[in-house]
Motif scaffolding. Structure first.
Motif, PDB file in Angstrom:
ATOM      1  N   UNK A   1       0.919  -1.277   0.036  1.00 49.70           N
ATOM      2  CA  UNK A   1       0.141   0.109   0.043  1.00 49.70           C
ATOM      3  C   UNK A   1       0.795   1.213   0.072  1.00 49.70           C
ATOM      4  N   UNK A   2       0.503   2.235   0.760  1.00 47.51           N
ATOM      5  CA  UNK A   2       1.358   3.384   0.799  1.00 47.51           C
ATOM      6  C   UNK A   2       2.699   3.363   1.218  1.00 47.51           C
ATOM      7  N   UNK A   3       3.009   2.137   1.954  1.00 50.75           N
ATOM      8  CA  UNK A   3       4.448   1.936   2.310  1.00 50.75           C
ATOM      9  C   UNK A   3       5.242   1.547   1.310  1.00 50.75           C
ATOM     10  N   UNK A   4       4.790   1.465  -0.003  1.00 48.95           N
ATOM     11  CA  UNK A   4       5.680   1.075  -0.881  1.00 48.95           C
ATOM     12  C   UNK A   4       6.633   2.306  -1.337  1.00 48.95           C
ATOM     13  N   UNK A   5       5.992   3.436  -0.929  1.00 48.91           N
ATOM     14  CA  UNK A   5       6.856   4.815  -0.850  1.00 48.91           C
ATOM     15  C   UNK A   5       7.934   4.816   0.114  1.00 48.91           C
ATOM     16  N   UNK A   6       9.162   4.784  -0.302  1.00 52.30           N
ATOM     17  CA  UNK A   6      10.355   4.674   0.316  1.00 52.30           C
ATOM     18  C   UNK A   6      10.435   5.900   1.411  1.00 52.30           C
ATOM     19  N   UNK A   7      10.104   7.094   0.930  1.00 47.14           N
ATOM     20  CA  UNK A   7      10.007   8.290   1.773  1.00 47.14           C
ATOM     21  C   UNK A   7       9.004   7.935   2.917  1.00 47.14           C
ATOM     22  N   UNK A   8       7.769   7.561   2.680  1.00 49.18           N
ATOM     23  CA  UNK A   8       6.986   7.273   3.714  1.00 49.18           C
ATOM     24  C   UNK A   8       7.500   6.155   4.753  1.00 49.18           C
ATOM     25  N   UNK A   9       7.882   5.192   4.298  1.00 47.12           N
ATOM     26  CA  UNK A   9       8.281   4.034   5.277  1.00 47.12           C
ATOM     27  C   UNK A   9       9.546   4.427   5.914  1.00 47.12           C
ATOM     28  N   UNK A  10      10.285   5.361   5.259  1.00 51.80           N
ATOM     29  CA  UNK A  10      11.648   5.446   6.031  1.00 51.80           C
ATOM     30  C   UNK A  10      11.125   6.693   7.241  1.00 51.80           C
ATOM     31  N   UNK A  11      10.365   7.183   7.220  1.00 50.85           N
ATOM     32  CA  UNK A  11       9.791   7.904   8.525  1.00 50.85           C
ATOM     33  C   UNK A  11       9.471   6.912   9.520  1.00 50.85           C
ATOM     34  N   UNK A  12       8.941   5.961   9.339  1.00 53.33           N
ATOM     35  CA  UNK A  12       8.618   4.950  10.429  1.00 53.33           C
ATOM     36  C   UNK A  12       9.773   3.898  10.584  1.00 53.33           C
ATOM     37  N   UNK A  13      10.413   3.697   9.599  1.00 54.36           N
ATOM     38  CA  UNK A  13      11.611   2.868   9.909  1.00 54.36           C
ATOM     39  C   UNK A  13      12.937   3.054   9.062  1.00 54.36           C
ATOM     40  N   UNK A  14      13.698   3.982   9.763  1.00 57.31           N
ATOM     41  CA  UNK A  14      14.925   4.690   9.048  1.00 57.31           C
ATOM     42  C   UNK A  14      15.860   3.758   8.389  1.00 57.31           C
ATOM     43  N   UNK A  15      15.815   2.571   8.912  1.00 59.23           N
ATOM     44  CA  UNK A  15      16.891   1.541   8.215  1.00 59.23           C
ATOM     45  C   UNK A  15      16.317   0.881   6.929  1.00 59.23           C
ATOM     46  N   UNK A  16      15.259   1.318   6.708  1.00 60.07           N
ATOM     47  CA  UNK A  16      14.617   0.458   5.588  1.00 60.07           C
ATOM     48  C   UNK A  16      15.358   0.393   4.362  1.00 60.07           C
ATOM     49  N   UNK A  17      15.462  -0.668   3.657  1.00 56.61           N
ATOM     50  CA  UNK A  17      16.155  -0.712   2.365  1.00 56.61           C
ATOM     51  C   UNK A  17      15.252  -1.856   1.292  1.00 56.61           C
ATOM     52  N   UNK A  18      14.856  -0.990   0.227  1.00 54.32           N
ATOM     53  CA  UNK A  18      14.183  -1.686  -0.801  1.00 54.32           C
ATOM     54  C   UNK A  18      14.986  -2.987  -1.340  1.00 54.32           C
ATOM     55  N   UNK A  19      14.557  -4.286  -1.582  1.00 54.96           N
ATOM     56  CA  UNK A  19      15.097  -5.384  -1.744  1.00 54.96           C
ATOM     57  C   UNK A  19      14.490  -5.720  -3.166  1.00 54.96           C
ATOM     58  N   UNK A  20      13.683  -5.124  -3.769  1.00 57.46           N
ATOM     59  CA  UNK A  20      13.078  -5.675  -5.046  1.00 57.46           C
ATOM     60  C   UNK A  20      11.329  -5.570  -4.972  1.00 57.46           C
ATOM     61  N   UNK A  21      10.962  -6.108  -5.981  1.00 53.96           N
ATOM     62  CA  UNK A  21       9.449  -6.364  -5.938  1.00 53.96           C
ATOM     63  C   UNK A  21       9.108  -7.793  -5.886  1.00 53.96           C
ATOM     64  N   UNK A  22       7.896  -8.004  -5.407  1.00 47.71           N
ATOM     65  CA  UNK A  22       7.555  -9.472  -5.232  1.00 47.71           C
ATOM     66  C   UNK A  22       5.788  -9.583  -5.447  1.00 47.71           C
ATOM     67  N   UNK A  23       5.245 -10.498  -5.693  1.00 47.70           N
ATOM     68  CA  UNK A  23       4.028 -10.788  -5.677  1.00 47.70           C
ATOM     69  C   UNK A  23       3.481 -12.051  -4.756  1.00 47.70           C
ATOM     70  N   UNK A  24       2.078 -11.514  -4.122  1.00 41.14           N
ATOM     71  CA  UNK A  24       1.460 -12.478  -3.287  1.00 41.14           C
ATOM     72  C   UNK A  24       0.229 -13.117  -3.993  1.00 41.14           C
ATOM     73  N   UNK A  25       0.548 -14.457  -4.204  1.00 42.93           N
ATOM     74  CA  UNK A  25      -0.476 -14.899  -4.997  1.00 42.93           C
ATOM     75  C   UNK A  25      -1.716 -15.345  -4.083  1.00 42.93           C
ATOM     76  N   UNK A  26      -2.966 -15.490  -4.913  1.00 41.47           N
ATOM     77  CA  UNK A  26      -4.123 -15.746  -4.365  1.00 41.47           C
ATOM     78  C   UNK A  26      -4.916 -14.449  -3.486  1.00 41.47           C
ATOM     79  N   UNK A  27      -4.308 -13.289  -3.775  1.00 45.79           N
ATOM     80  CA  UNK A  27      -4.839 -12.083  -3.020  1.00 45.79           C
ATOM     81  C   UNK A  27      -5.058 -11.044  -3.947  1.00 45.79           C
ATOM     82  N   UNK A  28      -5.862 -10.025  -3.529  1.00 44.32           N
ATOM     83  CA  UNK A  28      -6.157  -9.146  -4.554  1.00 44.32           C
ATOM     84  C   UNK A  28      -6.074  -7.758  -3.744  1.00 44.32           C
TER      85      UNK A  28
END
Length: 497
Positions: free
Chosen positions: A335-362
């Motif tokens: 959701x909105x936490x895909x935005x690195x700037x938004x997530x970094x406000x909550x977790x300064x150490x966060x580092x993007x590792x790439x994309x992924x998919x969650x099957x069976x969900x929408x």
């Protein structure tokens, strides 16, 4: 601890999470490596939230450290088990395919293993030596396997002269000029770079990995070409011009005990000249069996999770040892936490590792928020849909802050889910799912929230079709709280800088 590549780590993690989905890996390291009968066995020490395990490759299997407190005991058991497991017909056919190039592939494997264990200059140089040995083994085997067109054969170890002879013989005339150039170029590059690495005083691990990759690529192409020549396989069926040629194997009554192979056209049935490829008398298995099959001495074909029987005394567990810092938590944001700037406000150490998919969900914007709007949820739809998001690694000490920001216990609950990352690997990760009591399909997201989700999706290059269908098409509403709207859009502005 032995050096391991990221691919190795992901492969072992994926295997463990597949075999033990109820356990969460907290720490893992490669601790030992040993080759037995040309098979490399790497030993991994896996710590989970409940217990510890050994994972041993070379017929990958896992063993509880409660039952196998000693690594040597686990490795000895594993090697014995792997030797006793009957080789499948497919594996035996694969062995035949590479004959007589078995020694070449063994040296390739040795070079590849040396790369994973290299951590100083002398190790990098040793990789160069192993790559050279594999390339020399290639031309040596090729010389023994066929008669090549040459008036005066050069010395056996004259690599450049022999690849010139072999390539010219396999790919003659101007019509094959480009093909010949590709094979020669790959072999020349691998040879030159391996020689440089062997004597370099400034080599790095990247150089060692590059030498191994160049060598494997070159040998792979050359071996494929030579094997086709040895087997007498034409480029297409001479009868119907079909490219669908496949190997056909069998025995000749005039020469019992020898396996023969010939090309066979799957379209018209044409068969080519049969050639002997293995003498069964020379291909005896390492271990032979006598007696009838019995369940009393069955061979396990599933990973070993427990070997204790009722009434057996408990085996003394391993002493607690220093494991180093805990592994970073991997979090799936959708959701909105895909935005690195938004997530970094909550977790300064966060580092993007790439994309992924969650099957069976929408993706749905139907989770009721404290502000009355709809927020994102990975809804378990059970159909062919998938939620696409971003994987972030972060320091475990920041987990509580993320739980608080997500409102765990007040609409969201954390969950461990299995996603498929952008390399096609399965990975068990942390995410947040809306609780049923907070789902309301009539809700709409505020405009700023939808824009944050969109910004994160664009930042990490999610598929355009997914963005169009699951984000852009969602109807949003204006936030009546202008102060909040302005504050959130300021974050959105930071994410675009």
């Amino acid at each position: 601890m032995l050096k391991a590549t990221q691919d190795e780590i992901e492969e072992i993690r994926e295997y463990f999470e597949w075999q033990a989905p109820d356990l969460e890996v907290t720490f893992m390291q490669k601790v030992y490596s040993e080759a037995v009968l040309n098979t490399r066995h790497n030993v991994w020490d896996i710590h989970t939230d409940k217990d510890r395990w050994w994972v041993i490759t070379g017929g990958t299997n896992l063993y509880s450290q409660e039952q196998f407190p000693n690594m040597d005991l686990a490795l000895t058991f594993h090697i014995g088990l792997m030797l006793r497991i009957p080789r499948t017909e497919e594996q035996q056919e694969d062995d035949i395919r590479i004959l007589p190039f078995g020694p070449v592939f063994e040296k390739m494997e040795e070079a590849s293993t040396a790369v994973t264990q290299a951590h100083r200059l002398s190790d990098y140089q040793a990789v160069g030596v192993r790559c050279r040995e594999a390339l020399l083994e290639l031309i040596g085997v090729a010389q023994d396997a066929a008669m090549w067109k040459t008036e005066a054969p050069p010395q056996r170890a004259n690599f450049r002269a022999w690849i010139e002879i072999i390539c010219n013989d396999l790919l003659p005339s101007d019509t094959n000029k480009e093909r010949r150039g590709v094979i020669k170029g790959a072999l020349e590059s691998a040879w030159t770079f391996s020689n440089w690495l062997t004597h370099s005083k400034s080599a790095t691990w990247i150089d060692a990995d590059m030498a191994s990759s160049l060598m494997q690529h070159a040998i792979g192409m050359a071996t494929s070409l030579i094997v086709r020549e040895l087997r007498g396989v034409p480029e297409e069926c001479p009868k119907c011009r079909s490219p669908h040629l496949e190997p056909q194997q069998g025995e000749n009554t005039a020469a019992p005990g020898v396996l023969w192979e010939r090309p066979h056209c799957a379209d018209c049935g044409w068969t080519g000249r049969a050639v002997p490829i293995i003498d069964f008398e020379d291909g005896r298995p390492i271990i032979s069996r006598e007696g009838e099959d019995s369940d009393e001495h069955s061979i396990m074909t599933v990973p070993l999770r427990t070997i204790l029987k009722p009434g057996d005394p408990q085996i003394k567990p391993l002493r607690q040892t220093e494991t180093g810092p805990p592994e970073a938590i991997v979090y799936f944001a959708y959701g909105s936490n895909m935005s690195t700037a938004r997530l970094r406000e909550r977790m300064p150490s966060c580092k993007a590792l790439g994309t992924a998919s969650l099957p069976g969900h929408s993706l749905r914007f139907h989770k009721r928020s404290v502000d009355g709007s709809g927020k994102c949820n990975a809804f378990a739809s059970g159909d062919d849909d998938s939620v696409i998001g971003v994987l972030f690694g972060f320091d475990p000490t920041e987990r509580a802050a993320l739980d608080k920001a997500e409102g765990v216990g007040n609409g969201y609950e954390h969950a461990m889910v299995t996603v498929i990352n952008d390399k096609g690997r399965r990975r068990k990760v942390l995410t947040y799912i809306a609780t049923p009591g907070y789902i309301d399909d009539s809700l709409k997201p505020y405009g700023w929230y939808k824009d944050l989700v969109l910004a994160g999706a664009m930042e990490h290059s999610l598929p355009a079709e997914y963005i169009d269908v699951h984000i852009l098409s969602v109807e949003a509403t204006e936030d009546p709280d202008k102060t909040r709207d302005k504050k959130q859009r300021a974050i959105l502005g930071n994410s675009r800088r």
